[in-house]
Design an enzyme around this catalytic site. Structure first.
Site, PDB file in Angstrom:
ATOM      1  N   MET A 150       0.838  -1.204   0.000  1.00  0.00           N
ATOM      2  CA  MET A 150       0.000   0.000   0.000  1.00  0.00           C
ATOM      3  C   MET A 150       0.873   1.254   0.000  1.00  0.00           C
ATOM      4  O   MET A 150       0.383   2.353   0.305  1.00  0.00           O
ATOM      5  CB  MET A 150      -0.938  -0.002   1.208  1.00  0.00           C
ATOM      6  N   GLY A 151       2.152   1.115  -0.347  1.00  0.00           N
ATOM      7  CA  GLY A 151       3.029   2.283  -0.443  1.00  0.00           C
ATOM      8  C   GLY A 151       3.506   2.771   0.912  1.00  0.00           C
ATOM      9  O   GLY A 151       3.438   2.039   1.905  1.00  0.00           O
ATOM     10  N   HIS A 178       9.179  -3.348   3.529  1.00  0.00           N
ATOM     11  CA  HIS A 178       8.838  -3.560   2.115  1.00  0.00           C
ATOM     12  C   HIS A 178      10.099  -3.848   1.300  1.00  0.00           C
ATOM     13  O   HIS A 178      10.093  -4.701   0.415  1.00  0.00           O
ATOM     14  CB  HIS A 178       8.149  -2.320   1.538  1.00  0.00           C
ATOM     15  N   GLN A 209     -10.298  -2.452   2.152  1.00  0.00           N
ATOM     16  CA  GLN A 209      -9.792  -3.172   3.321  1.00  0.00           C
ATOM     17  C   GLN A 209      -9.687  -2.292   4.555  1.00  0.00           C
ATOM     18  O   GLN A 209      -9.249  -2.738   5.607  1.00  0.00           O
ATOM     19  CB  GLN A 209      -8.460  -3.852   3.010  1.00  0.00           C
ATOM     20  N   GLN A 250       5.576 -11.702   7.188  1.00  0.00           N
ATOM     21  CA  GLN A 250       5.105 -12.397   8.387  1.00  0.00           C
ATOM     22  C   GLN A 250       4.514 -11.411   9.401  1.00  0.00           C
ATOM     23  O   GLN A 250       3.764 -11.791  10.294  1.00  0.00           O
ATOM     24  CB  GLN A 250       6.290 -13.156   8.993  1.00  0.00           C
ATOM     25  N   GLN A 258      -2.967 -12.368   7.562  1.00  0.00           N
ATOM     26  CA  GLN A 258      -3.121 -12.060   6.137  1.00  0.00           C
ATOM     27  C   GLN A 258      -2.385 -13.091   5.285  1.00  0.00           C
ATOM     28  O   GLN A 258      -2.893 -13.565   4.260  1.00  0.00           O
ATOM     29  CB  GLN A 258      -2.573 -10.662   5.863  1.00  0.00           C
TER      30      GLN A 258
HETATM   31  P1  AMP Z   1       1.415  -2.943   3.479  1.00  0.00           P
HETATM   32  O1  AMP Z   1       1.995  -1.911   2.572  1.00  0.00           O
HETATM   33  O2  AMP Z   1       1.382  -2.549   4.906  1.00  0.00           O
HETATM   34  O3  AMP Z   1       0.125  -3.519   2.967  1.00  0.00           O
HETATM   35  O4  AMP Z   1       2.454  -4.145   3.459  1.00  0.00           O
HETATM   36  C1  AMP Z   1       2.842  -4.756   2.245  1.00  0.00           C
HETATM   37  C2  AMP Z   1       3.593  -6.017   2.544  1.00  0.00           C
HETATM   38  O5  AMP Z   1       4.758  -5.700   3.315  1.00  0.00           O
HETATM   39  C3  AMP Z   1       2.771  -7.005   3.380  1.00  0.00           C
HETATM   40  O6  AMP Z   1       3.000  -8.313   2.889  1.00  0.00           O
HETATM   41  C4  AMP Z   1       3.321  -6.815   4.765  1.00  0.00           C
HETATM   42  O7  AMP Z   1       3.213  -7.962   5.579  1.00  0.00           O
HETATM   43  C5  AMP Z   1       4.780  -6.495   4.470  1.00  0.00           C
HETATM   44  N1  AMP Z   1       5.381  -5.789   5.591  1.00  0.00           N
HETATM   45  C6  AMP Z   1       4.921  -4.661   6.195  1.00  0.00           C
HETATM   46  N2  AMP Z   1       5.700  -4.334   7.246  1.00  0.00           N
HETATM   47  C7  AMP Z   1       6.670  -5.274   7.322  1.00  0.00           C
HETATM   48  C8  AMP Z   1       7.775  -5.507   8.201  1.00  0.00           C
HETATM   49  N3  AMP Z   1       8.039  -4.697   9.218  1.00  0.00           N
HETATM   50  N4  AMP Z   1       8.547  -6.581   7.966  1.00  0.00           N
HETATM   51  C9  AMP Z   1       8.286  -7.431   6.929  1.00  0.00           C
HETATM   52  N5  AMP Z   1       7.266  -7.271   6.067  1.00  0.00           N
HETATM   53  C10 AMP Z   1       6.467  -6.216   6.257  1.00  0.00           C
END
Ligand code: AMP
Length: 284
Positions: free
Chosen positions: A34-35, A41, A65, A152, A157
């Site tokens: 989601m940027g 990321h 969501q 993770q 999710q």
């Molecule tokens: P989001 O942009 O928050 O939807 O996250 C996108 C992806 O990055 C998802 O698969 C999250 O689980 C992963 N993600 C977000 N924060 C972390 C983190 N601190 N460590 C590892 N993966 C992450």
């Protein structure tokens, strides 16, 4: 001097994505986000880059969501910085669709996964997972990637997406990536920038609570309620932390455990003012 990095191609429509991917070298790795990209990321994009010939990152703040519209409005957005980060981490393409491109006029399909979506985040955020699985199904279908990378950090999710991909016969391999943390243990999250200085100082309480429970487990404790109590007690010592739930669950079904006989997933959601943070730790 910083090394110059090639900017990835920014793609905004389904049709252009189809065109670009038809010429891309395979295998293709997909990283849905989601940027407001951070090192968490970046770890996913770098892993995708190591495993695949081409990496596609998607950036889409998915309104479906968000169960709270204020959270959707406040969600941080910085497209120019995100595109640079994607390029530096090895992405060739960044798909940044509009809401209308993902949900065109007349859109009326929804993907809903069953009981796995009911506890924890599903109970706390009605409709959240239906929004996630609907958009991830669209992105997996549009990309047709060999692999897709998920953190993770969002443990439920990850389970739900795996279940969906298996149930729908989506051939993309779902790859899990470890949680990236700040030096003080706070899991990186796009929402962390919305914490005040005092809330930011208090936020490592989540990690402390998980480690307190894990220490009890490592010392031989197998009563799940005692591990949940250890997390509650640690969080209660932090006045700015308002816990929403703490959990010690079966990592396959996410049902709460009584006695721990196999692996378990410790997890929690905690509010600091308007900001809601989640974290988790698998045991053993
Ligand atoms: P989001 O942009 O928050 O939807 O996250 C996108 C992806 O990055 C998802 O698969 C999250 O689980 C992963 N993600 C977000 N924060 C972390 C983190 N601190 N460590 C590892 N993966 C992450």
């Amino acid at each position: 001097m910083a090394r110059p990095v090639a900017l990835p191609a920014v793609i905004r429509t389904r049709a252009d994505l189809h065109q670009a991917l038809s010429r891309a070298r395979r295998p293709l790795g997909l990283v849905p986000t989601m940027g407001a990209l951070h090192e968490g990321h970046v770890s996913l994009i770098e892993k995708a880059h190591a495993d695949n010939a081409t990496v596609l990152v998607t950036i889409f703040v998915n309104p479906r969501q968000f169960n709270e519209s204020a959270d959707f409005e406040a969600y941080p957005r910085d497209e120019a910085a995100d595109v640079r980060i994607c390029g530096a981490a090895g992405a060739s393409f960044v798909f940044i669709p509009s809401v209308e491109e993902i949900y065109p006029p007349g859109f009326q399909t929804s993907v809903r996964v069953g009981p796995l979506t009911e506890p924890l985040e599903g109970a706390a955020r009605p409709g959240h997972f239906e929004g996630v699985t609907t958009v991830v199904a669209i992105l997996l279908t549009l990309a047709g990637a060999e692999r897709a990378y998920f953190g993770q950090k969002d443990a439920q999710q990850l389970l739900v997406v795996r279940r969906m991909a298996q149930d729908l016969g989506i051939a993309t391999e779902i790859v899990a990536c470890p949680i990236v943390r700040e030096a003080d243990g706070l899991a990186l999250s796009s929402r962390n920038v919305r914490l005040t200085a005092a809330q930011r100082a208090a936020a490592p309480a989540l990690r402390r609570a998980l480690l307190a429970a894990r220490a009890r487990y490592d010392a031989g404790e197998r009563d799940a309620e005692i591990l949940r109590a250890a997390m509650r007690v640690t969080l209660a010592a932090e006045p700015l932390a308002a816990p929403e739930y703490v959990s010690c669950a079966d990592p396959a079904t996410l049902g709460e455990l009584d006695e721990i006989e196999g692996p378990a997933l410790l997890s929690m959601a905690v509010r600091f003012g308007a900001v809601r943070l989640i974290d988790n730790e698998p045991v053993p």
